[in-house]
Design a protein around this motif. Structure first.
Motif, short mmCIF file in Angstrom:
data_model
loop_
_atom_site.label_atom_id
_atom_site.label_comp_id
_atom_site.label_asym_id
_atom_site.label_seq_id
_atom_site.Cartn_x
_atom_site.Cartn_y
_atom_site.Cartn_z
N GLY A 114 0.82 -1.22 0.00
CA GLY A 114 0.00 0.00 0.00
C GLY A 114 0.85 1.26 0.00
N ILE A 115 1.91 1.26 0.80
CA ILE A 115 2.82 2.42 0.84
C ILE A 115 3.48 2.60 -0.52
CG2 ILE A 115 4.90 3.38 1.89
CD1 ILE A 115 4.13 1.82 4.45
N ALA A 116 3.98 1.51 -1.11
CA ALA A 116 4.65 1.59 -2.41
C ALA A 116 3.70 2.09 -3.49
CB ALA A 116 5.22 0.23 -2.80
N THR A 117 2.45 1.66 -3.43
CA THR A 117 1.47 2.11 -4.40
C THR A 117 1.20 3.61 -4.26
OG1 THR A 117 0.43 -0.08 -4.43
CG2 THR A 117 -0.87 1.75 -5.29
N GLY A 118 1.16 4.09 -3.00
CA GLY A 118 1.01 5.52 -2.78
C GLY A 118 2.19 6.30 -3.34
N PHE A 119 3.39 5.78 -3.13
CA PHE A 119 4.58 6.41 -3.72
C PHE A 119 4.44 6.49 -5.24
CE2 PHE A 119 8.48 6.18 -0.75
CZ PHE A 119 7.73 6.52 0.36
N LEU A 120 3.96 5.40 -5.84
CA LEU A 120 3.84 5.34 -7.31
C LEU A 120 2.83 6.36 -7.81
CD1 LEU A 120 4.51 4.08 -10.03
CD2 LEU A 120 2.89 2.24 -9.51
N ILE A 121 1.71 6.48 -7.15
CA ILE A 121 0.69 7.45 -7.56
C ILE A 121 1.25 8.87 -7.51
CG2 ILE A 121 -1.53 8.48 -6.91
CD1 ILE A 121 -2.38 5.66 -5.95
N GLN A 122 1.95 9.20 -6.44
CA GLN A 122 2.52 10.54 -6.32
C GLN A 122 3.65 10.76 -7.34
OE1 GLN A 122 1.85 13.29 -5.00
NE2 GLN A 122 0.37 12.89 -3.37
N ALA A 123 4.45 9.72 -7.59
CA ALA A 123 5.53 9.87 -8.57
C ALA A 123 4.96 10.14 -9.96
CB ALA A 123 6.39 8.60 -8.59
N LEU A 124 3.92 9.42 -10.33
CA LEU A 124 3.29 9.63 -11.63
C LEU A 124 2.68 11.03 -11.71
CD1 LEU A 124 1.60 6.13 -11.91
CD2 LEU A 124 3.40 6.98 -13.44
N HIS A 125 2.07 11.46 -10.62
CA HIS A 125 1.47 12.80 -10.60
C HIS A 125 2.53 13.88 -10.73
CE1 HIS A 125 -0.91 16.25 -9.49
NE2 HIS A 125 -0.28 16.39 -8.34
N ARG A 126 3.61 13.74 -9.99
CA ARG A 126 4.67 14.74 -10.04
C ARG A 126 5.38 14.76 -11.39
NH1 ARG A 126 6.49 17.26 -5.59
NH2 ARG A 126 8.65 17.28 -6.36
N ALA A 127 5.35 13.63 -12.09
CA ALA A 127 5.93 13.57 -13.43
C ALA A 127 5.04 14.26 -14.46
CB ALA A 127 6.17 12.12 -13.84
N GLY A 128 3.78 14.51 -14.09
CA GLY A 128 2.87 15.19 -15.00
C GLY A 128 1.82 14.31 -15.63
N LEU A 129 1.54 13.16 -15.01
CA LEU A 129 0.55 12.23 -15.54
C LEU A 129 -0.66 12.14 -14.61
CD1 LEU A 129 2.93 9.35 -16.67
CD2 LEU A 129 1.88 11.11 -18.12
N ALA A 130 -1.78 11.80 -15.18
CA ALA A 130 -2.99 11.56 -14.42
C ALA A 130 -3.11 10.07 -14.14
CB ALA A 130 -4.22 12.05 -15.18
#
Length: 225
Positions: free
Chosen positions: A152-168
């Protein structure tokens, strides 16, 4: 602490309090711009971006540092079609009554239904799998600990990483998700599908449900004692 191999912490950066608050507010503002959407453009996204975001996700803390996760990044049109067909079959039974009235009533303000075109339309799907056995080496067969929490923590990291990269992004959790194991060719004895993330650019007509913009206040979600 017990004796163990270790090394000095050398990459921690301490900021003045004013800068700490500024950085915290910047992250808050960035997080508030992250919205779950269901209308994606088919514009391609370079694989390097997805790879880097997964690398960031894999830095997440985990029980005994076993890193009990595996990410399958899917760009293949054929595989995405298979996933859509399997997911929509489950979703039709879900919306036809398997979910129950209370659950369906809770979803109505979001406007969701059994149709999931974004599973084919978005450039990337990322299937997240949890692992029962493993360790710090991919060849290890030890018991993994705090698997659900770690993934769950890793998935949260992934969502934020994708968002910060400029993706939805969109989180998708059809029940059951065992079809992902088969389609992605994963080990059904050791791995369990945890979540399917859709990632890409929003379409020109993408919208955000008003219901999704209602967030609880700090007083409602936190207590300071």
């Amino acid at each position: 602490m017990q004796q163990h191999d270790h090394q000095p912490l050398t990459d921690f950066i301490e900021y003045p309090h004013e800068q700490m608050l500024e950085r915290a507010n910047e992250f808050l503002t960035t997080s508030q711009r992250r919205h779950t959407i269901r209308s994606f453009s088919d514009r391609p996204v370079p694989i390097e971006i997805i790879q880097t975001c997964i690398k960031a996700a894999a830095t997440a803390p985990s029980g005994a540092n076993h890193q009990p996760w595996h990410f399958v990044a899917i760009n293949s049109s054929d595989v995405k079609k298979q996933i859509r067909e399997a997911a929509e079959k489950l979703e039709r039974s879900f919306y036809q009554g398997r979910a129950g009235e209370e659950w369906l009533d809770a979803l109505k303000p979001l406007g969701t239904d059994a149709s999931k075109p974004y599973l084919e339309h978005a450039p990337w799907l990322i299937a997240v799998f949890s692992q029962k056995k493993g360790g710090v080496s991919t060849d290890d067969k030890n018991t993994n600990y705090y698997v659900h929490e770690s993934v769950g923590i890793a998935t949260g990291f992934l969502i934020q990483a994708l968002h910060r990269a400029g993706l939805a992004t969109l989180t998708h959790t059809p029940k059951p998700m065992s079809f992902l194991t088969d389609i992605c060719g994963r080990d059904k004895d050791n791995e369990r599908p945890y979540m399917l993330l859709i990632a890409g650019y929003p379409s020109d007509d993408a919208t955000v449900p008003n219901h999704a913009l209602v967030k609880k206040s700090l007083d409602e979600v936190a207590t300071f004692i």
